[in-house]
Design a protein around this motif. Structure first.
Motif, PDB file in Angstrom:
ATOM      1  N   ALA A 159       0.851  -1.206   0.000  1.00 46.00           N
ATOM      2  CA  ALA A 159       0.000   0.000   0.000  1.00 46.00           C
ATOM      3  C   ALA A 159       0.879   1.246   0.000  1.00 46.00           C
ATOM      4  O   ALA A 159       0.618   2.211  -0.732  1.00 46.00           O
ATOM      5  N   HIS A 160       1.927   1.229   0.806  1.00 46.52           N
ATOM      6  CA  HIS A 160       2.783   2.417   0.872  1.00 46.52           C
ATOM      7  C   HIS A 160       3.524   2.628  -0.446  1.00 46.52           C
ATOM      8  O   HIS A 160       3.594   3.762  -0.953  1.00 46.52           O
ATOM      9  N   LEU A 161       4.049   1.569  -1.020  1.00 47.30           N
ATOM     10  CA  LEU A 161       4.761   1.690  -2.300  1.00 47.30           C
ATOM     11  C   LEU A 161       3.820   2.238  -3.376  1.00 47.30           C
ATOM     12  O   LEU A 161       4.206   3.099  -4.169  1.00 47.30           O
ATOM     13  N   ALA A 162       2.575   1.748  -3.372  1.00 51.16           N
ATOM     14  CA  ALA A 162       1.603   2.224  -4.367  1.00 51.16           C
ATOM     15  C   ALA A 162       1.332   3.718  -4.172  1.00 51.16           C
ATOM     16  O   ALA A 162       1.170   4.463  -5.143  1.00 51.16           O
ATOM     17  N   SER A 163       1.345   4.173  -2.916  1.00 55.11           N
ATOM     18  CA  SER A 163       1.051   5.589  -2.650  1.00 55.11           C
ATOM     19  C   SER A 163       2.171   6.502  -3.155  1.00 55.11           C
ATOM     20  O   SER A 163       1.961   7.688  -3.374  1.00 55.11           O
ATOM     21  N   LEU A 164       3.364   5.948  -3.350  1.00 56.81           N
ATOM     22  CA  LEU A 164       4.490   6.738  -3.853  1.00 56.81           C
ATOM     23  C   LEU A 164       4.524   6.771  -5.379  1.00 56.81           C
ATOM     24  O   LEU A 164       5.232   7.583  -5.975  1.00 56.81           O
ATOM     25  N   ALA A 165       3.777   5.844  -6.002  1.00 51.27           N
ATOM     26  CA  ALA A 165       3.863   5.680  -7.455  1.00 51.27           C
ATOM     27  C   ALA A 165       2.735   6.401  -8.164  1.00 51.27           C
ATOM     28  O   ALA A 165       1.579   6.309  -7.764  1.00 51.27           O
ATOM     29  N   GLU A 166       3.093   7.122  -9.228  1.00 50.85           N
ATOM     30  CA  GLU A 166       2.065   7.800 -10.019  1.00 50.85           C
ATOM     31  C   GLU A 166       1.503   6.894 -11.104  1.00 50.85           C
ATOM     32  O   GLU A 166       0.309   6.877 -11.350  1.00 50.85           O
ATOM     33  N   LYS A 167       2.389   6.140 -11.759  1.00 54.48           N
ATOM     34  CA  LYS A 167       1.937   5.388 -12.936  1.00 54.48           C
ATOM     35  C   LYS A 167       2.059   3.881 -12.805  1.00 54.48           C
ATOM     36  O   LYS A 167       1.268   3.143 -13.383  1.00 54.48           O
ATOM     37  N   ARG A 168       3.097   3.419 -12.145  1.00 57.58           N
ATOM     38  CA  ARG A 168       3.223   1.957 -12.072  1.00 57.58           C
ATOM     39  C   ARG A 168       4.111   1.508 -10.917  1.00 57.58           C
ATOM     40  O   ARG A 168       4.959   2.261 -10.426  1.00 57.58           O
ATOM     41  N   LEU A 169       3.848   0.281 -10.548  1.00 58.55           N
ATOM     42  CA  LEU A 169       4.572  -0.348  -9.439  1.00 58.55           C
ATOM     43  C   LEU A 169       4.988  -1.738  -9.907  1.00 58.55           C
ATOM     44  O   LEU A 169       4.163  -2.506 -10.389  1.00 58.55           O
ATOM     45  N   ILE A 170       6.283  -2.004  -9.811  1.00 61.29           N
ATOM     46  CA  ILE A 170       6.776  -3.313 -10.213  1.00 61.29           C
ATOM     47  C   ILE A 170       7.327  -4.030  -8.978  1.00 61.29           C
ATOM     48  O   ILE A 170       8.143  -3.477  -8.243  1.00 61.29           O
ATOM     49  N   LEU A 171       6.806  -5.224  -8.756  1.00 57.94           N
ATOM     50  CA  LEU A 171       7.154  -5.983  -7.550  1.00 57.94           C
ATOM     51  C   LEU A 171       7.600  -7.379  -7.919  1.00 57.94           C
ATOM     52  O   LEU A 171       7.041  -7.987  -8.826  1.00 57.94           O
ATOM     53  N   SER A 172       8.577  -7.900  -7.197  1.00 56.22           N
ATOM     54  CA  SER A 172       8.841  -9.331  -7.331  1.00 56.22           C
ATOM     55  C   SER A 172       8.782  -9.962  -5.951  1.00 56.22           C
ATOM     56  O   SER A 172       9.099  -9.328  -4.949  1.00 56.22           O
ATOM     57  N   PHE A 173       8.330 -11.193  -5.940  1.00 59.25           N
ATOM     58  CA  PHE A 173       8.214 -11.918  -4.662  1.00 59.25           C
ATOM     59  C   PHE A 173       8.318 -13.406  -4.938  1.00 59.25           C
ATOM     60  O   PHE A 173       8.132 -13.857  -6.070  1.00 59.25           O
ATOM     61  N   ALA A 174       8.640 -14.166  -3.903  1.00 56.32           N
ATOM     62  CA  ALA A 174       8.733 -15.622  -4.050  1.00 56.32           C
ATOM     63  C   ALA A 174       7.330 -16.205  -3.914  1.00 56.32           C
ATOM     64  O   ALA A 174       6.681 -16.022  -2.892  1.00 56.32           O
ATOM     65  N   PRO A 175       6.851 -16.864  -4.959  1.00 58.95           N
ATOM     66  CA  PRO A 175       5.460 -17.338  -4.958  1.00 58.95           C
ATOM     67  C   PRO A 175       5.253 -18.583  -4.104  1.00 58.95           C
ATOM     68  O   PRO A 175       6.089 -19.480  -4.096  1.00 58.95           O
ATOM     69  N   LYS A 176       4.128 -18.603  -3.422  1.00 60.46           N
ATOM     70  CA  LYS A 176       3.821 -19.700  -2.506  1.00 60.46           C
ATOM     71  C   LYS A 176       3.666 -21.033  -3.215  1.00 60.46           C
ATOM     72  O   LYS A 176       3.916 -22.073  -2.635  1.00 60.46           O
ATOM     73  N   THR A 177       3.279 -20.996  -4.471  1.00 60.46           N
ATOM     74  CA  THR A 177       3.062 -22.238  -5.208  1.00 60.46           C
ATOM     75  C   THR A 177       4.320 -23.098  -5.258  1.00 60.46           C
ATOM     76  O   THR A 177       4.233 -24.304  -5.439  1.00 60.46           O
ATOM     77  N   PHE A 178       5.475 -22.479  -5.113  1.00 56.13           N
ATOM     78  CA  PHE A 178       6.710 -23.247  -5.228  1.00 56.13           C
ATOM     79  C   PHE A 178       7.273 -23.652  -3.862  1.00 56.13           C
ATOM     80  O   PHE A 178       8.367 -24.159  -3.763  1.00 56.13           O
ATOM     81  N   TYR A 179       6.477 -23.421  -2.833  1.00 54.82           N
ATOM     82  CA  TYR A 179       6.953 -23.622  -1.472  1.00 54.82           C
ATOM     83  C   TYR A 179       7.491 -25.022  -1.225  1.00 54.82           C
ATOM     84  O   TYR A 179       8.629 -25.191  -0.801  1.00 54.82           O
ATOM     85  N   TYR A 180       6.675 -26.011  -1.538  1.00 58.92           N
ATOM     86  CA  TYR A 180       7.085 -27.373  -1.206  1.00 58.92           C
ATOM     87  C   TYR A 180       8.241 -27.830  -2.079  1.00 58.92           C
ATOM     88  O   TYR A 180       9.148 -28.523  -1.648  1.00 58.92           O
ATOM     89  N   ASP A 181       8.183 -27.376  -3.304  1.00 56.31           N
ATOM     90  CA  ASP A 181       9.248 -27.664  -4.248  1.00 56.31           C
ATOM     91  C   ASP A 181      10.577 -27.128  -3.721  1.00 56.31           C
ATOM     92  O   ASP A 181      11.589 -27.819  -3.682  1.00 56.31           O
ATOM     93  N   LEU A 182      10.509 -25.871  -3.279  1.00 62.50           N
ATOM     94  CA  LEU A 182      11.711 -25.202  -2.790  1.00 62.50           C
ATOM     95  C   LEU A 182      12.235 -25.889  -1.528  1.00 62.50           C
ATOM     96  O   LEU A 182      13.414 -26.200  -1.405  1.00 62.50           O
ATOM     97  N   LEU A 183      11.315 -26.158  -0.618  1.00 64.51           N
ATOM     98  CA  LEU A 183      11.691 -26.840   0.632  1.00 64.51           C
ATOM     99  C   LEU A 183      12.402 -28.149   0.337  1.00 64.51           C
ATOM    100  O   LEU A 183      13.415 -28.468   0.955  1.00 64.51           O
ATOM    101  N   LYS A 184      11.854 -28.861  -0.619  1.00 63.89           N
ATOM    102  CA  LYS A 184      12.395 -30.166  -0.953  1.00 63.89           C
ATOM    103  C   LYS A 184      13.827 -30.002  -1.470  1.00 63.89           C
ATOM    104  O   LYS A 184      14.738 -30.684  -1.035  1.00 63.89           O
ATOM    105  N   ARG A 185      14.007 -29.062  -2.367  1.00 67.24           N
ATOM    106  CA  ARG A 185      15.342 -28.871  -2.944  1.00 67.24           C
ATOM    107  C   ARG A 185      16.332 -28.369  -1.907  1.00 67.24           C
ATOM    108  O   ARG A 185      17.471 -28.801  -1.844  1.00 67.24           O
ATOM    109  N   VAL A 186      15.891 -27.406  -1.110  1.00 68.96           N
ATOM    110  CA  VAL A 186      16.782 -26.871  -0.093  1.00 68.96           C
ATOM    111  C   VAL A 186      17.089 -27.957   0.926  1.00 68.96           C
ATOM    112  O   VAL A 186      18.219 -28.123   1.368  1.00 68.96           O
TER     113      VAL A 186
END
Ligand code: SAM
Length: 239
Positions: A159-186
Motif C-alpha cells: 500500500a505504501h509503495l503504491a502511494s508513492l507511485a504515479e503510474k506503475r509499481l513493479i514488484l517481485s516476490f517468491a510465490p507460494k506455489t513453489f513452497y514445497y518444491d523449494l523446501l524439498k530442494r533446499v
C-alpha cells in the motif's frame, strides 16, 4: 500467524548490515567464490532484473523518468536504469548495501565511461526503510524484498509503495506455489537447520488483493525460475 512479530524489520536490517551483506554482495557480484546454489540464485536474480528492465522500457523510453528503487541492495537495478537515463532514487534499509551500491555506481557511471553519452544522472542514494519513503515517482520498483516479511506486513508495504507511485509499481516476490518444491530442494542440500534468515512466500492472490485494496490492478505478470530461485514479477497500475 506471525512468528517473529514486530521485530522482523530490526532483524532484517541487522542481517543485511552484517552476514547478509557479505552473502548477498557475493551473490549479486561477479566473483567466482560462490557455491552451486549461490551461483544458481545469482542467475535467477539476474533474470528478474533483466525482466524488470524489459517491463520498464518496453512501451516507452525510461530516459528522464523518475524511478524509486525500494530496497535497492547493491544497485543491480538502479545502476542499469541510471545508465538508460532514468532519474533514480536508490534506497535501502541497510547502510552497508547503500554504501556498496553507491560505490558501484561511481565505478560504473562515471562521466564518459563506456562512452555513455549524455553522462547518466547518478542515482540519489538513501538509507531508509521503504515504509518511511516519501514523495512521488513515476515508477516504483521493489525487487525481492517482500520475501523478508510475512503477508500481514507485506500488505502495508505494498500500500505504501503504491502511494508513492504515479503510474506503475513493479514488484517481485517468491510465490507460494513453489513452497514445497523449494523446501524439498533446499532440504536435499541442507539436511541440518538452515543458516539463512526466515523466508516468507506470498501467494499471487494475496499480493493482488493487497493491490486491489488500494485501487491498483496487475497489468503484466512474469515468472522466473531456476533450480533454487523462484520469483513472480508483476507490474501494477492504477485501476
Ligand atoms: N532489490 C535488490 C535486488 O533485487 O538486487 C536487493 C534484494 S535483497 C534480497 C533484499 C534487500 O531489501 C536488502 O538489500 C535489504 O536490506 C532490503 N530491505 C529489507 N527490508 C527492507 C525494508 N523494510 N525497507 C527497505 N529495504 C529493505
Amino acid at each position: 500467524a506471525e512468528v517473529v512479530g514486530g521485530g522482523d524489520k530490526e532483524v532484517v536490517k541487522d542481517y543485511f548490515n552484517n552476514s547478509g551483506f557479505q552473502r548477498w554482495k557475493k551473490i549479486y557480484g561477479e566473483t567466482d567464490d560462490v557455491n552451486r546454489v549461490q551461483k544458481d540464485i545469482r542467475l535467477g536474480h539476474s533474470k528478474t532484473v533483466e525482466n524488470a528492465i524489459k517491463m520498464l522500457t518496453d512501451e516507452s523510453p525510461i530516459r528522464g523518468v523518475t524511478v524509486c528503487d525500494a530496497g535497492c541492495g547493491t544497485g543491480s537495478l538502479s545502476i542499469p536504469l541510471a545508465k538508460e537515463g532514468a532519474i533514480v532514487l536508490a534506497s535501502d534499509i541497510s547502510a552497508a548495501m547503500v554504501a556498496e551500491a553507491e560505490k558501484q555506481a561511481k565505478e560504473q557511471l562515471l562521466a564518459g565511461k563506456d562512452g555513455l553519452s549524455p553522462a547518466p544522472v547518478m542515482p540519489k542514494f538513501e538509507v531508509s526503510d521503504l515504509e518511511s519513503l516519501e514523495g512521488k515517482y513515476h515508477t516504483v520498483v521493489c525487487l525481492d524484498v517482500l520475501i523478508h516479511y510475512p503477508q500481514s506486513k507485506a500488505d502495508g508495504m505494498i500500500a505504501h509503495l503504491a502511494s508513492l507511485a504515479e503510474k506503475r509499481l513493479i514488484l517481485s516476490f517468491a510465490p507460494k506455489t513453489f513452497y514445497y518444491d523449494l523446501l524439498k530442494r533446499v532440504g536435499e542440500l541442507f539436511p541440518g537447520p538452515s543458516k539463512a534468515t526466515r523466508a516468507y512466500l506470498h501467494s499471487e492472490a494475496d499480493v493482488e488483493r493487497a493491490l486491489q485494496k488500494v485501487g491498483w490492478k496487475i497489468r503484466k505478470r512474469g515468472l522466473i525460475t531456476t533450480q533454487f530461485y523462484f520469483a513472480k514479477l508483476v507490474e501494477a497500475v492504477p485501476a
